[in-house]
Design a protein around this motif. Structure first.
Motif, mmCIF file in Angstrom:
data_model
loop_
_atom_site.group_PDB
_atom_site.id
_atom_site.type_symbol
_atom_site.label_atom_id
_atom_site.label_comp_id
_atom_site.label_asym_id
_atom_site.label_seq_id
_atom_site.Cartn_x
_atom_site.Cartn_y
_atom_site.Cartn_z
ATOM 1 N N MET A 183 4.160 6.634 5.222
ATOM 2 C CA MET A 183 2.974 6.045 4.600
ATOM 3 C C MET A 183 2.608 4.718 5.269
ATOM 4 O O MET A 183 1.435 4.408 5.448
ATOM 5 C CB MET A 183 3.208 5.833 3.103
ATOM 6 N N ALA B 26 -4.402 1.688 -2.816
ATOM 7 C CA ALA B 26 -3.710 1.917 -1.549
ATOM 8 C C ALA B 26 -4.697 2.182 -0.418
ATOM 9 O O ALA B 26 -4.556 1.642 0.693
ATOM 10 C CB ALA B 26 -2.741 3.087 -1.689
ATOM 11 N N PHE B 27 -5.713 3.010 -0.683
ATOM 12 C CA PHE B 27 -6.696 3.322 0.352
ATOM 13 C C PHE B 27 -7.476 2.083 0.760
ATOM 14 O O PHE B 27 -7.646 1.794 1.949
ATOM 15 C CB PHE B 27 -7.654 4.407 -0.132
ATOM 16 N N SER C 216 0.835 -1.206 0.000
ATOM 17 C CA SER C 216 0.000 0.000 0.000
ATOM 18 C C SER C 216 0.867 1.252 0.000
ATOM 19 O O SER C 216 0.632 2.203 -0.758
ATOM 20 C CB SER C 216 -0.923 0.015 1.224
ATOM 21 N N ALA D 145 -2.695 7.182 -11.499
ATOM 22 C CA ALA D 145 -2.695 7.764 -10.161
ATOM 23 C C ALA D 145 -3.996 7.443 -9.429
ATOM 24 O O ALA D 145 -3.988 7.091 -8.246
ATOM 25 C CB ALA D 145 -2.497 9.275 -10.259
ATOM 26 N N VAL D 146 -5.111 7.551 -10.142
ATOM 27 C CA VAL D 146 -6.414 7.255 -9.531
ATOM 28 C C VAL D 146 -6.468 5.803 -9.071
ATOM 29 O O VAL D 146 -6.911 5.498 -7.950
ATOM 30 C CB VAL D 146 -7.549 7.545 -10.534
ATOM 31 N N CYS E 47 -1.004 4.152 7.037
ATOM 32 C CA CYS E 47 -1.881 3.026 6.681
ATOM 33 C C CYS E 47 -2.228 2.193 7.916
ATOM 34 O O CYS E 47 -3.355 1.711 8.059
ATOM 35 C CB CYS E 47 -1.203 2.143 5.627
ATOM 36 N N HIS F 60 0.982 1.398 -13.234
ATOM 37 C CA HIS F 60 0.929 2.849 -13.394
ATOM 38 C C HIS F 60 1.377 3.258 -14.795
ATOM 39 O O HIS F 60 0.762 4.124 -15.441
ATOM 40 C CB HIS F 60 1.823 3.511 -12.337
ATOM 41 N N SER G 84 2.516 1.860 -3.336
ATOM 42 C CA SER G 84 1.605 2.399 -4.349
ATOM 43 C C SER G 84 1.559 3.923 -4.276
ATOM 44 O O SER G 84 1.490 4.600 -5.306
ATOM 45 C CB SER G 84 0.199 1.823 -4.150
ATOM 46 N N ILE G 85 1.596 4.462 -3.056
ATOM 47 C CA ILE G 85 1.559 5.914 -2.891
ATOM 48 C C ILE G 85 2.897 6.547 -3.251
ATOM 49 O O ILE G 85 2.953 7.565 -3.962
ATOM 50 C CB ILE G 85 1.181 6.283 -1.447
ATOM 51 N N LEU H 195 3.657 7.250 -6.815
ATOM 52 C CA LEU H 195 3.088 8.478 -7.372
ATOM 53 C C LEU H 195 3.839 9.714 -6.886
ATOM 54 O O LEU H 195 3.989 10.691 -7.631
ATOM 55 C CB LEU H 195 1.616 8.603 -6.957
ATOM 56 N N VAL I 66 -3.993 5.134 -6.040
ATOM 57 C CA VAL I 66 -4.509 5.723 -4.804
ATOM 58 C C VAL I 66 -5.705 4.908 -4.296
ATOM 59 O O VAL I 66 -5.831 4.640 -3.097
ATOM 60 C CB VAL I 66 -4.910 7.193 -5.012
#
Length: 473
Positions: free
Chosen positions: A143, A290-291, A127, A283-284, A147, A274, A130-131, A134, A287
């Motif tokens: 991060m 990851a969320f 996770s 990016a969408v 998380c 990506h 992934s952030i 970006l 994110v």
């Protein structure tokens, strides 16, 4: 069905490892589907699927077949465990006392805790990656901690919020996955590389085993969620809701991962995704992944806390953990997971692959014993109150027969093992093909059935008695 912002959603769960009272039971099989569909919607699932075409070097078609077969087969055992929840109303690892005895089950509980914390840490790493993919300027350590905090808050509220957040994640990432597939199929890199790779039986069976162990690693806690289902809803609904949700999502994302691994040359799978999706859409998606992974990681955290409380209660007679104990335990496990995640980032891929391999060999014998005892020997009938007895009640402190079978099941797999750190002689003779999971499952199931029939006292069955245990709360 609980509304998204209904009063029960943010009501802090008071229950922990005690049987769920009849008036607290709620939920439907459709909700189990969304829980387990959302549970697998994580970057970790995509990364694991990429193993087929990267580390194992399989062509795409072979990868798809191995992935699908592995999840379909492993999901059967996993969902059979889920079907136990509505009938018994207790966490899966506590129910293991019915086979292994009060203290004997603690050996399996320790393995389950290690597994949950391992998956929790793995999800934190992927996770966070992934952030930082970006925004490279962001701290990976920060991060990971962020998380973990999100997971702790959700797990702290308990069952209802964990279930709803995972359900919401299923819808969010489900849409993102479909979009990712469309973009992948429209790109020329994927089709140009479609025939790349070399089929080997070693690689095929390795990916098959990964699919099986992926499903079976959920077995020690699938009934932690189905235990809230009404007892009269039946085992069938719990089985199919869990099976279809878990198998569909995990297989879908692993196929996506295999496709990404084939289409790009980046060492990091999520970086490759990506690249395929482009800067904005990529990016969408990252994110979103990851969320949802960070929030969904609360499933591992919630269940690991139940396992840890079960372990402590085994050796503290008469203790009934409530909210405070669950929160403190969850905090300790979160801190442990963060420490492991920070320590493992430099060698994550190889460590995680080895981690999956070891879990398979340990979980198979336990699963076989549990399922044979529940469905064939005792027909789902247990004296639930006696799970909490200081002396183990009718199930005793140690169930010699089950522990012997567990040991036999693990030992029987050794000649067939094929792992990065050890390959057994039979696996070597077979060119590295790993069928240890099949051997362990078969040997453990047959051995336990034989002991139960020929020497019932060893598994604490009264010889000649046909009277089942009573399910009591």
């Amino acid at each position: 069905m609980t509304k998204l912002m209904g009063p029960r959603l943010f009501e802090v769960e008071q229950e922990s490892i005690a049987p769920i009272p009849a008036d607290a039971r709620h939920g439907r099989s459709r909700e189990l589907f969304t829980i387990w569909f959302g549970m697998n919607m994580t970057p970790l699932t995509v990364v694991t699927g990429a193993t087929a075409t990267t580390l194992l070097g399989l062509p795409m078609l072979s990868s798809i077949i191995a992935i699908l077969l592995g999840h379909v087969i492993g999901g059967i055992g996993m969902a059979l465990h889920a079907a136990q929840g509505p009938q018994l109303g207790v966490p899966q690892m506590l129910q293991a006392r019915g086979q292994f005895g009060a203290k004997g089950a603690s050996l399996i509980v320790v393995v389950a805790i290690l597994m949950f914390v391992g998956y929790f840490s793995s999800n934190l790493i992927v996770s966070a990656n992934s952030i930082t993919e970006l925004a490279p300027g962001l701290s990976g350590t920060g991060m990971i901690i962020l998380c973990a905090v999100l997971s702790f808050v959700i797990a702290g509220f308990g069952y209802n919020l964990v279930r709803k957040v995972t359900e919401l994640g299923a819808y969010i990432v489900g849409v993102l996955v479909l979009v990712s597939f469309v973009v992948l199929f429209l790109g020329g890199d994927f089709w140009a590389a479609l025939t790349h790779g070399t089929f080997t039986w070693t690689g095929f069976f390795a990916m098959l085993a990964i699919g099986i162990v992926w499903q079976l690693t959920y077995a020690p806690y699938v009934s932690d969620y189905s235990r809230y289902m009404p007892a009269n809803s039946g085992q069938r609904g719990a089985f199919w809701g869990t099976y279809l949700g878990c198998v569909t999502s995990s297989a879908l994302l692993m196929v996506l991962g295999a496709g990404v691994g084939l289409a790009v040359t980046e060492a990091d799978t999520m970086a490759g995704l990506h690249h395929i999706l482009g800067p904005v859409l990529g990016a969408v998606v990252l994110v979103g992944f990851a969320f949802v992974a960070a929030a969904g990681n609360s499933v591992n955290a919630y269940c690991s806390a139940l396992c840890a409380l079960t372990l402590v209660e085994t050796f503290v007679s008469g203790w009934r953990p409530r909210l405070k104990a669950r929160l403190v335990t969850s905090l300790v496990l979160h801190l442990t997971g963060v420490v492991l995640a920070l320590a493992a980032t430099t060698s994550f891929a190889s460590s995680y692959f080895s981690f999956l391999s070891v879990l398979l060999y340990i979980l198979i014998p336990w699963s076989a014993v549990n399922l044979v005892d529940f469905y064939i020997i005792r027909h789902g009938s247990y004296a639930v109150d006696e799970f909490y007895a200081a002396d183990g009640g009718r199930y005793g402190r140690w169930n010699a027969g089950a522990l012997i079978v567990f040991g036999i099941g693990v030992l029987a797999q050794i000649p067939f093992m094929s792992t990065p750190f050890y390959t057994g002689p039979i696996a070597t003779a077979m060119g590295g093909i790993d069928i240890a999971w099949l051997v362990g499952l078969t040997v453990s199931a047959v051995a336990y059935l034989a002991i139960a029939r020929l020497a019932p006292a060893l598994v604490r069955l009264h010889a000649g008695s046909t009277e089942p245990d009573l399910i009591t709360e």
